[in-house]
Design an enzyme around this catalytic site. Structure first.
Site, PDB file in Angstrom:
ATOM      1  N   ASP A 296      -2.167  12.707  55.636  1.00 41.01           N
ATOM      2  CA  ASP A 296      -2.786  11.751  56.555  1.00 41.01           C
ATOM      3  C   ASP A 296      -4.178  11.351  56.066  1.00 41.01           C
ATOM      4  OD1 ASP A 296      -2.914  10.004  58.660  1.00 41.01           O
ATOM      5  OD2 ASP A 296      -3.714  11.475  60.067  1.00 41.01           O
TER       6      ASP A 296
ATOM      7  N   HIS B 237      -2.814   6.934  58.886  1.00 42.71           N
ATOM      8  CA  HIS B 237      -2.256   6.208  60.021  1.00 42.71           C
ATOM      9  C   HIS B 237      -3.157   5.081  60.513  1.00 42.71           C
ATOM     10  CE1 HIS B 237      -4.539   9.373  62.297  1.00 42.71           C
ATOM     11  NE2 HIS B 237      -4.725   8.384  63.153  1.00 42.71           N
TER      12      HIS B 237
ATOM     13  N   SER C 150     -10.121   8.022  64.754  1.00 45.69           N
ATOM     14  CA  SER C 150      -9.379   8.442  63.570  1.00 45.69           C
ATOM     15  C   SER C 150     -10.029   7.947  62.287  1.00 45.69           C
ATOM     16  CB  SER C 150      -7.948   7.905  63.616  1.00 45.69           C
ATOM     17  OG  SER C 150      -7.106   8.796  64.265  1.00 45.69           O
TER      18      SER C 150
END
Length: 472
Positions: free
Chosen positions: A233, A200, A315
């Site tokens: 992910d 992402h 992230s």
């Protein structure tokens, strides 16, 4: 468990009210952390109800026997996506500064204002009283060392680990052809210039967008996406004109991590690059379902849970153990949905989630080798309904497909529609998303033991996992 993406803007700097001289400032009240939604609904969405015991729910719709389960639109990542910060599970990344009016969210540089109140000099100044042998004077000589000595930081200290790991981390900026994008983190995977991060984080730059990676030294490199896996992910990018002196971070063994082990997280929370935070492993095998909020498929993980502060922008960054080995990829946070500082953007409440490095390593190697992810599967559609009674094989598969794939692993093991899977090896399965996350910790060809209920009786069967290539 579902997760939440980061918001699209950095909160403005809080104002620092003057501190009265004659009275201390009253402490601000603390808010009670609110548990976000956990699990997915019938369309693979994360329901808005409370999650139970930290486990994801299940949905009434039947996902495809292998992939893709539908996305949970209200449960974006905690630090890499572009979620609204409405609460829920996930780790998002911070939007970069807009290059034009087309960008969906401008990054406002965060200026942290600290009100420093001068207090007493607590340390005290060492002094030497000179003895006056002839008692001709009453002078006192005060001596202060001009050198406090060299500060030595052992390799096992947080400062030592950070000093070694930081040069091998990067801040990633991804921008689509339409000007949309965000900021996240990554770390050096090998000497050839491959960087591991979250899917992402780089999703906006996958189809012809712009991608850059900046090291703490300030050196900035253009990069390209080598491969990305929505379900896991995980993504791998490669630096263009990579330097020859890259130092990959050492990968640990996430299977050997214990609850209570120290953790160190590195990332760019709210755009503040090269930030280091510490904590512990607060839980293992935490089922987490998350989405980047763009309508793509959901991601599922059996995560490492940590209380190290993880915020929008973390992230893709490494979660390290006390020796500096990478044990996970920071990917998601639980948030109250209250961004603080007068904004709607969410921040850390001490519940962060990382993809175990053993799983991420396998995925990264497959992406480098083939450019596509490879998923393990049992070949059966399971309900994603919110519940705690197991993962039920549905009566109908997604898109009219058979609920049990003919000739697939589940069919060969004798599993049928209506069977409720309650354990995979020694792991309790309380829902469809939990089962998916646990299956994806394995590789195709692995043999697992499945315990299921049929007609009120329990049965156990061995299943050899099949494989599926790609996200579609």
């Amino acid at each position: 468990m579902s997760t939440e993406n980061e918001g699209t803007a950095v909160p403005p700097a809080p104002s620092a009210p003057p501190v009265p001289v004659d009275a201390p400032a009253a402490p601000a009240p603390q808010e009670q952390a609110h548990q976000g939604p956990y699990g997915q609904d019938a369309q693979g969405q994360v329901p808005q109800g409370q999650g139970g015991a930290g486990h994801p729910g299940a949905s009434s719709s039947a996902p495809d026997p292998s992939w893709p389960p539908p996305p949970p639109p209200t449960a974006p990542y905690g630090d890499g996506g572009s979620g609204s910060g409405s609460g829920g599970w996930g780790a998002s990344y911070q939007q970069p500064a807009p290059s034009s009016g087309r960008r969906r969210g401008g990054l406002v540089a965060a200026v942290l204002v600290a009100a420093l109140v001068a207090g007493g000099m607590g340390g005290g100044l060492g002094y030497v009283l000179a003895k006056d042998n002839d008692e001709s004077t009453g002078s006192t000589t005060v001596s202060a060392s001009s050198n406090g000595g060299d500060v030595k930081r052992d390799p096992g200290t947080t400062a030592g680990v950070a000093a070694k790991a930081l040069p091998s981390t990067v801040t990633i900026e991804a921008e689509s052809t339409s000007g949309e994008g965000g900021t996240g983190t990554g770390f050096v995977f090998d000497k050839q210039g491959h960087i591991v991060t979250n899917n992402h984080v780089v999703a906006d730059a996958v189809d012809g967008g712009k991608l850059t990676a900046t090291f703490p030294s300030g050196k900035k490199y253009d990069a390209e996406v080598v491969g990305h896996a929505q379900g896991y992910d995980v993504a791998v990018i490669k630096l263009k004109n990579a330097p020859s002196d890259l130092k990959p971070l050492t990968l640990g063994d996430s299977d050997k991590i214990a609850v209570g082990d120290a953790t160190i997280a590195i990332g760019a929370p709210f755009g503040l690059s090269d930030t280091v935070t510490t904590g512990i492993i607060s839980a293992k095998n935490r089922p987490v379902a998350s989405s980047d909020g763009s309508g793509s498929q959901a991601s599922y993980m059996s995560a490492l849970q940590t209380d190290a502060s993880i915020n929008p922008g973390n992230s893709g960054g490494p979660l390290l153990d006390a020796q500096g080995n990478v044990i996970g990829i920071n990917s998601a946070i639980q948030s109250t949905g209250n961004g603080g500082f007068g904004t709607g953007q969410s921040g850390s409440i001490g519940l962060g989630f990382a993809i175990p490095i053993n799983q991420a390593k396998y995925v990264a190697q497959e992406l480098i080798k083939n450019g596509k992810p490879v998923y393990a599967k049992i070949g059966a559609s399971v309900s994603l309904d919110d519940g705690s009674d197991g993962a039920q094989i549905t009566d109908q598969g997604a898109g009219g497909a058979a609920p049990v794939e003919p000739g697939g692993p589940a069919a060969k093991a004798g599993l049928k529609p209506g069977d409720v899977i309650i354990k995979l090896d020694d792991r309790v399965i309380d829902s469809g998303p939990t089962l998916i996350g646990e299956i994806w910790t394995h590789q195709p060809g692995d043999k697992v033991t499945i315990t299921y209920e049929r007609g009120g009786k329990q049965h156990t069967v061995d299943v050899t996992l099949g494989s599926r290539v790609g996200d579609n």
